[in-house]
Write an enzyme that holds these catalytic residues in place. Structure first.
Site, PDB file in Angstrom:
ATOM      1  N   HIS A  13      -1.122  31.304 -48.490  1.00 19.58           N
ATOM      2  CA  HIS A  13       0.235  30.913 -48.114  1.00 19.58           C
ATOM      3  C   HIS A  13       1.119  32.137 -47.860  1.00 19.58           C
ATOM      4  CE1 HIS A  13      -0.848  26.811 -48.749  1.00 19.58           C
ATOM      5  NE2 HIS A  13      -1.025  26.974 -50.048  1.00 19.58           N
TER       6      HIS A  13
ATOM      7  N   ASP B  95      -6.285  23.588 -46.090  1.00 21.48           N
ATOM      8  CA  ASP B  95      -5.659  23.308 -47.385  1.00 21.48           C
ATOM      9  C   ASP B  95      -5.741  21.843 -47.782  1.00 21.48           C
ATOM     10  OD1 ASP B  95      -4.220  23.484 -49.703  1.00 21.48           O
ATOM     11  OD2 ASP B  95      -2.411  24.309 -48.819  1.00 21.48           O
TER      12      ASP B  95
END
Length: 447
Positions: free
Chosen positions: A274, A325
């Site tokens: 991220h 993800d």
């Protein structure tokens, strides 16, 4: 097993080439010849051939949340409560069924290797299964069935959060994530065998620190040392949310990146997942260490995380990879395109990342430990992804810019380690939509 393929176009390390003849033997590329005529026995690959795509960050069980979390608004933190509810319902058998279908969906999208950020370790009440790695073994079996390689990033998860100067104990659905301390976690992971030590050929074992919220400061270095002792990839969720940054500042007077630097965790083998809310100093630290930074754009927009500084990190020296993800979308071509499109929204400029740089991020197999994959060159693993250039999305596209027009639906053929896994857009397991439906529906039935 050997075969020879012919591609009208292929993305080689030096750029796009035409009329490429590719020879495969024993799972490796033994010849890659541009400007070569096809022989009658060659298998013709349609469209544009890419190296195998790398999904560097996956939570397979999150796929069960797709289309189920959009009715209440909220934030990442409210979404997390529904994620925990799904996590509590999985056991090794149901996880095998779900992950098999999810990995098959990835193969349909051109993914040949996945990094699974794995923390569903134990029973729903926190008690160990008879085989303490039963859930990880289910993931390994699922990947083998689906025909893709797996990097099992076994995740250390010791605390339920960070509040003030105190780490909060695991409770409720989080109990199954924990091993008590870093030493106990490392002992469990040491029992896993992979392709480097006599285990399954498709499996690589790595490690992860869930986040600076979930592993106390005094145990960060122990986790990193245990992973690095085996030369394995190390991953961490980093600065996904401003609240994480603030909690770390309150407790330690450091940003999460600064804390990792202080504890010796940063390095070229680290993937920071991220990396959304970074300071300029954070960017400089990640760049100086040549760390990987794994962006998951479709998740980061679904969870309202924000837009991370991808091009700034790249300029500083960090390397880029991509993941799907929580699998709100399973499409690495879309993740690559979104990396550029999000930068355009944030900067009001186009061309922040070139098509070649986007392809590098989408094929960054080294970030999950497969250092001999992700390139169409002699000696590399025989991973081939043929993307059609004659669909309503891709017709008229420059082969060099196919990532900016194609989607997973345009993937026609996928070869993994020399084995055909997807042909004519169909997975060898059959109807993957049915497999997903059968695995997910029971998880939402009232109990």
């Amino acid at each position: 097993m050997s075969a020879t393929y012919h591609a009208a176009y292929a993305h080689l390390p030096g750029g796009v080439a035409a009329d490429v003849r590719i020879t495969v033997a024993d799972g490796r590329l033994t010849a890659v010849e541009p400007d070569a005529a096809a022989d009658p026995g060659d298998v013709r690959l349609p469209g544009v051939v890419l190296p195998g795509l790398a999904n560097a960050h996956s939570h397979a069980f999150h796929r069960a949340l797709r289309g189920r979390t959009h009715d209440r608004g909220g934030t990442f933190w409210t979404w997390r409560e529904r994620m925990y509810a799904v996590a509590a319902r999985l056991d090794p058998d149901s996880y095998l069924a779900l992950a098999r279908a999810v990995y098959a969906e990835m193969a349909l999208a051109g993914v040949t290797a996945v990094g699974e950020f794995h923390y569903l370790h134990h029973g729903a009440d926190g008690r160990r299964y008879m085989d303490p790695n039963a859930m990880g073994q289910a993931l390994s079996e699922a990947a083998a069935d689906a025909g893709i390689r797996l990097t099992l990033l076994d995740t250390c998860y010791l605390a339920g959060g960070l509040s003030g100067e105190r780490y909060v104990a695991l409770e409720g659905p989080q109990l199954r994530f924990g091993d008590g301390d870093a030493e106990t976690w490392a002992l469990r992971v040491a029992d896993l065998r992979d392709s480097t030590d006599g285990g399954p050929a498709h499996l690589r074992v790595g490690g992860a620190i869930h986040s600076v919220r979930a592993v106390p400061r005094e145990q960060l270095a122990a986790v990193a040392t245990a992973v690095r002792a085996g030369g394995r990839p190390l991953h961490i969720h980093l600065s996904e949310q401003p609240a994480e940054n603030q909690a770390c500042l309150d407790a330690h007077g450091l940003t999460p990146t600064g804390l990792l630097e202080a504890e010796g965790v940063l390095g070229p083998d680290l993937s920071a997942v991220h990396a959304t809310h970074l300071t300029g100093e954070d960017i400089g630290l990640l760049g100086r260490h040549r760390a990987w930074t794994c962006f998951c754009p479709t998740t980061e927009r679904d969870l309202a995380d924000g837009i991370g500084p991808a091009s700034a990190l790249r300029r500083a020296g960090a390397r880029l990879s991509l993941g799907s993800d929580q699998h709100a979308v399973v499409d690495l071509l879309e993740e690559a395109r979104a990396l550029e499109m999000h930068e355009r929204l944030a900067s009001l400029e186009r061309g922040r990342l070139t098509p070649e740089q986007l392809l590098d991020a989408a094929t960054a197999q080294e970030s999950i430990g497969w250092v001999d994959a992700g390139r169409l060159e002699v000696g590399a693993r025989a991973d081939l992804v043929a993307v059609r250039e004659d669909t309503v999305r891709t017709a008229g596209s420059d082969p060099a810019q196919i990532l900016l027009s194609a989607t997973a639906a345009d993937v026609d053929t996928v070869v993994v380690d020399g084995e055909v896994v997807v042909q004519d857009g169909q997975h060898r397991l059959g109807d993957v939509g049915r497999l997903l439906h059968e695995a997910i529906t029971p998880l939402w039935k009232e109990r």
